[in-house]
Design a protein around this motif. Sequence first.
Motif, short mmCIF file in Angstrom:
data_model
loop_
_atom_site.label_atom_id
_atom_site.label_comp_id
_atom_site.label_asym_id
_atom_site.label_seq_id
_atom_site.Cartn_x
_atom_site.Cartn_y
_atom_site.Cartn_z
N UNK A 93 6.14 1.90 6.43
CA UNK A 93 6.87 1.24 5.35
C UNK A 93 8.30 1.77 5.24
N UNK A 94 8.78 2.47 6.28
CA UNK A 94 10.11 3.08 6.25
C UNK A 94 10.26 3.99 5.03
N UNK A 95 9.21 4.76 4.77
CA UNK A 95 9.23 5.67 3.62
C UNK A 95 10.29 6.74 3.79
N UNK A 96 10.71 7.28 2.65
CA UNK A 96 11.75 8.30 2.66
C UNK A 96 11.33 9.53 3.47
N UNK A 131 -7.33 -8.71 -11.47
CA UNK A 131 -7.84 -9.70 -10.51
C UNK A 131 -7.04 -9.70 -9.20
N UNK A 132 -5.89 -9.05 -9.19
CA UNK A 132 -5.04 -9.06 -8.00
C UNK A 132 -5.12 -7.75 -7.20
N UNK A 133 -5.91 -6.81 -7.66
CA UNK A 133 -6.01 -5.50 -6.99
C UNK A 133 -6.74 -5.67 -5.65
N UNK A 134 -6.22 -5.01 -4.61
CA UNK A 134 -6.81 -5.05 -3.27
C UNK A 134 -7.06 -3.63 -2.79
N UNK A 135 -8.32 -3.24 -2.69
CA UNK A 135 -8.64 -1.88 -2.25
C UNK A 135 -8.94 -1.81 -0.76
N UNK A 136 -8.73 -2.91 -0.06
CA UNK A 136 -9.06 -2.96 1.37
C UNK A 136 -7.95 -3.67 2.14
N UNK A 137 -6.72 -3.18 1.97
CA UNK A 137 -5.56 -3.82 2.60
C UNK A 137 -5.47 -3.41 4.07
N UNK A 138 -5.47 -4.40 4.94
CA UNK A 138 -5.31 -4.16 6.38
C UNK A 138 -4.19 -5.05 6.89
N UNK A 139 -2.98 -4.50 6.95
CA UNK A 139 -1.82 -5.24 7.43
C UNK A 139 -1.02 -4.33 8.36
N UNK A 140 -0.03 -4.92 9.02
CA UNK A 140 0.70 -4.20 10.06
C UNK A 140 2.02 -3.59 9.61
N UNK A 141 2.68 -4.21 8.60
CA UNK A 141 4.04 -3.77 8.30
C UNK A 141 4.42 -4.05 6.84
N UNK A 142 5.63 -3.65 6.51
CA UNK A 142 6.14 -3.78 5.14
C UNK A 142 6.08 -5.22 4.64
N UNK A 143 6.59 -6.16 5.41
CA UNK A 143 6.59 -7.56 4.95
C UNK A 143 5.17 -8.06 4.72
N UNK A 144 4.24 -7.67 5.58
CA UNK A 144 2.84 -8.10 5.41
C UNK A 144 2.24 -7.54 4.13
N UNK A 145 2.58 -6.30 3.79
CA UNK A 145 2.10 -5.69 2.54
C UNK A 145 2.59 -6.54 1.37
N UNK A 146 3.88 -6.81 1.37
CA UNK A 146 4.48 -7.54 0.26
C UNK A 146 3.92 -8.96 0.17
N UNK A 147 3.78 -9.62 1.31
CA UNK A 147 3.20 -10.97 1.32
C UNK A 147 1.77 -10.97 0.78
N UNK A 148 1.00 -10.00 1.19
CA UNK A 148 -0.39 -9.92 0.74
C UNK A 148 -0.48 -9.67 -0.77
N UNK A 149 0.34 -8.75 -1.26
CA UNK A 149 0.28 -8.40 -2.68
C UNK A 149 0.80 -9.52 -3.57
N UNK A 150 1.89 -10.16 -3.17
CA UNK A 150 2.39 -11.31 -3.95
C UNK A 150 1.38 -12.45 -3.88
#
Length: 158
Positions: free
Chosen positions: A91-94, A10-29
Amino acid sequence: MKLCDFVVSEAIDTDLHVENKESVIRSMVGSLKESGKIAAEDEESIIAAILKREELGSTGIGNGVAVPHTKHPSVNNLIATVAIASDGVEFASLDGEKVFIFFLLVSPPDKPGDHLRALETISRHLRNSNFCNFLKQSRTAEDVVELLGEADNNQLND
């Protein structure tokens, strides 16, 4: 350990549109909160814990994939969600590339073995290029759940 055992469909998001790392984390949590798996009063402290973990080193592991995670006393069992960002997110990926596939994991602090097994399970599947390609193409949570089930049953060969 199987992905379907701890990924909250129920928490899966296949259409994530955010700007940065913190926004990703906020959206997913936030999606875990909306699904009823975490309490509203714990949302900010879980976000803070994941961001603190990111300060130690990015969980953007390369190849368009990130696995933000933390241990938090508000959860009794492993919970995770998946998000797909078709445009990619810095996301400051390696490898310095944008991230398209996110697995966010929250574990109880008293079960470190489960936390490590879940991370290993996620990482093993994310090394499979077929799995990642199909994930990126998923348009619905149902698509993702079906793919997770196929991965759990070793039906995706690299």
